[in-house]
Design a protein around this motif. Sequence first.
Motif, mmCIF file in Angstrom:
data_model
loop_
_atom_site.group_PDB
_atom_site.id
_atom_site.type_symbol
_atom_site.label_atom_id
_atom_site.label_comp_id
_atom_site.label_asym_id
_atom_site.label_seq_id
_atom_site.Cartn_x
_atom_site.Cartn_y
_atom_site.Cartn_z
ATOM 1 N N ALA A 110 0.967 -1.202 0.032
ATOM 2 C CA ALA A 110 0.019 -0.080 0.187
ATOM 3 C C ALA A 110 1.009 1.297 0.020
ATOM 4 O O ALA A 110 1.942 1.498 0.789
ATOM 5 C CB ALA A 110 -0.949 0.147 1.227
ATOM 6 N N VAL A 111 0.445 2.090 -0.835
ATOM 7 C CA VAL A 111 1.009 3.404 -0.808
ATOM 8 C C VAL A 111 0.934 4.448 0.021
ATOM 9 O O VAL A 111 -0.230 4.570 0.481
ATOM 10 C CB VAL A 111 0.901 4.201 -2.128
ATOM 11 C CG1 VAL A 111 1.465 5.492 -2.319
ATOM 12 C CG2 VAL A 111 1.217 3.214 -3.390
ATOM 13 N N GLN A 112 2.015 4.956 0.878
ATOM 14 C CA GLN A 112 1.783 5.945 1.839
ATOM 15 C C GLN A 112 1.857 7.470 0.998
ATOM 16 O O GLN A 112 2.894 7.639 0.356
ATOM 17 C CB GLN A 112 2.882 5.857 2.782
ATOM 18 C CG GLN A 112 2.621 6.700 4.259
ATOM 19 C CD GLN A 112 1.543 5.899 5.009
ATOM 20 O OE1 GLN A 112 1.308 4.741 4.718
ATOM 21 N NE2 GLN A 112 1.072 6.883 5.970
ATOM 22 N N VAL A 113 0.989 8.197 1.079
ATOM 23 C CA VAL A 113 1.082 9.460 0.476
ATOM 24 C C VAL A 113 1.246 10.591 1.318
ATOM 25 O O VAL A 113 1.619 11.615 1.000
ATOM 26 C CB VAL A 113 -0.364 9.739 -0.071
ATOM 27 C CG1 VAL A 113 -0.712 8.674 -1.410
ATOM 28 C CG2 VAL A 113 -1.552 9.732 0.978
ATOM 29 N N ALA A 114 1.346 10.450 2.561
ATOM 30 C CA ALA A 114 1.695 11.424 3.621
ATOM 31 C C ALA A 114 2.006 10.784 4.787
ATOM 32 O O ALA A 114 1.740 9.803 5.264
ATOM 33 C CB ALA A 114 0.352 12.214 3.872
ATOM 34 N N GLU A 115 3.069 11.629 5.667
ATOM 35 C CA GLU A 115 3.450 10.952 6.862
ATOM 36 C C GLU A 115 2.905 11.675 7.954
ATOM 37 O O GLU A 115 2.656 12.849 8.030
ATOM 38 C CB GLU A 115 5.077 11.334 7.081
ATOM 39 C CG GLU A 115 5.698 11.090 8.393
ATOM 40 C CD GLU A 115 7.107 11.308 8.317
ATOM 41 O OE1 GLU A 115 7.800 11.146 9.355
ATOM 42 O OE2 GLU A 115 7.721 12.092 7.442
ATOM 43 N N TYR A 116 2.166 10.679 8.645
ATOM 44 C CA TYR A 116 1.561 11.109 9.984
ATOM 45 C C TYR A 116 2.312 11.451 11.180
ATOM 46 O O TYR A 116 3.237 10.442 11.614
ATOM 47 C CB TYR A 116 0.322 9.969 10.284
ATOM 48 C CG TYR A 116 -0.216 10.322 11.592
ATOM 49 C CD1 TYR A 116 -1.110 11.189 11.864
ATOM 50 C CD2 TYR A 116 -0.034 9.548 12.715
ATOM 51 C CE1 TYR A 116 -1.852 11.590 12.974
ATOM 52 C CE2 TYR A 116 -0.610 9.711 13.816
ATOM 53 C CZ TYR A 116 -1.441 10.830 14.113
ATOM 54 O OH TYR A 116 -2.014 10.787 15.425
ATOM 55 N N ARG A 117 2.308 12.694 11.685
ATOM 56 C CA ARG A 117 3.157 12.642 12.814
ATOM 57 C C ARG A 117 2.146 13.346 13.965
ATOM 58 O O ARG A 117 1.540 14.241 14.026
ATOM 59 C CB ARG A 117 4.203 13.780 12.699
ATOM 60 C CG ARG A 117 5.145 13.218 11.925
ATOM 61 C CD ARG A 117 6.273 14.342 11.548
ATOM 62 N NE ARG A 117 7.508 14.221 10.628
ATOM 63 C CZ ARG A 117 8.319 14.762 10.209
ATOM 64 N NH1 ARG A 117 8.415 15.978 10.725
ATOM 65 N NH2 ARG A 117 9.248 14.547 9.516
ATOM 66 N N GLY A 118 1.919 12.509 15.167
ATOM 67 C CA GLY A 118 0.954 12.783 15.963
ATOM 68 C C GLY A 118 0.806 11.569 17.005
ATOM 69 O O GLY A 118 1.560 10.761 17.242
ATOM 70 N N MET A 119 -0.145 11.561 17.962
ATOM 71 C CA MET A 119 -0.380 10.315 18.765
ATOM 72 C C MET A 119 -0.505 9.130 17.872
ATOM 73 O O MET A 119 -1.291 9.008 17.032
ATOM 74 C CB MET A 119 -1.739 10.697 19.567
ATOM 75 C CG MET A 119 -2.238 9.749 20.588
ATOM 76 S SD MET A 119 -3.544 9.897 21.579
ATOM 77 C CE MET A 119 -3.290 11.401 22.229
ATOM 78 N N PRO A 120 0.349 8.328 18.554
ATOM 79 C CA PRO A 120 0.583 6.940 17.590
ATOM 80 C C PRO A 120 -0.680 6.062 17.922
ATOM 81 O O PRO A 120 -0.598 4.781 18.507
ATOM 82 C CB PRO A 120 1.916 6.149 18.117
ATOM 83 C CG PRO A 120 1.919 6.949 19.722
ATOM 84 C CD PRO A 120 1.110 8.225 19.650
ATOM 85 N N THR A 121 -1.807 6.100 17.643
ATOM 86 C CA THR A 121 -2.842 5.459 17.580
ATOM 87 C C THR A 121 -3.793 5.604 16.309
ATOM 88 O O THR A 121 -3.651 6.537 15.581
ATOM 89 C CB THR A 121 -3.967 5.782 18.504
ATOM 90 O OG1 THR A 121 -4.660 7.085 18.435
ATOM 91 C CG2 THR A 121 -3.320 6.020 19.926
#
Length: 279
Positions: A110-121
Amino acid sequence: MVLQSVLILGGVGLTFAILIALANRKLKVWEDPRIDAVAGMLPNANCGACGLPGCRAFAEEAVAGKIEPAKCNVMDVAGVAAVASYLGVEAGAVDKKVARLRCAGGSNVAVQVAEYRGMPTCAAAAAVAGGGKGCTWGCLGLADCQVACDFDAIAMNAHGLPVVDIEKCTACGDCVDACPKDLFVLMPMSRHLFVQCRNLVAGDEVLSACQVACTACGRCVQDAAPGLISVASGVAVIDYDRAILADARAIERCPTNSIVWLEGVQFATARDAERSVPV
């Protein structure tokens, strides 16, 4: 005066004791002693997977003959047999339920289109633009399900997908409630045919987001028994009322491995690791 007070208090106490004894005899509800015995034989997980509020309730229903011992999804075969033997009843058919994930879109496909930075849930990530995956309906891999599982039945694999230990899984439903993408479903293990995709974009264009997405190509419909599978919604849907007609031929021509034939643990075959996202 002191003696008189003692006699009065003693008389009042004796009177109430007699009234309580009479009320207990009149109002006492008899309970089958086998209930305590069966409750002691149960795992006392109180998971609710049997549809009852706890193991005590299960014991009451079992003693009353309203539920078969095999309906406890936590007991092993020996435990079920022991309860059945004690009650002198049939154990019932054992069709264990386990949690299955309607997504095979791990980090390798699966392609990741953005990097999530926040609470790891997963719940927090899902609230931010769907979590950053190209397929916004797919598993986010942040292990909310693993944390929610009280039976240590879920572990995240190398591709960020939760793998359910079918021996430990009790089908309690905690992972179902924990997943913000509604990807988990509780299924009897006798249902082998399974679609591990919830694609919301019909057609081949979805492959740009996930290589194992269902494209509604219709090959499984053609290869399965009539009426067993449909793709009218844009993704393969199995009619489990016709599950007796299912066989492994339905998955043989699936070009993406989005529909699978499960005999045990999900994501445990060599084919799961065949594809990878191009660099």
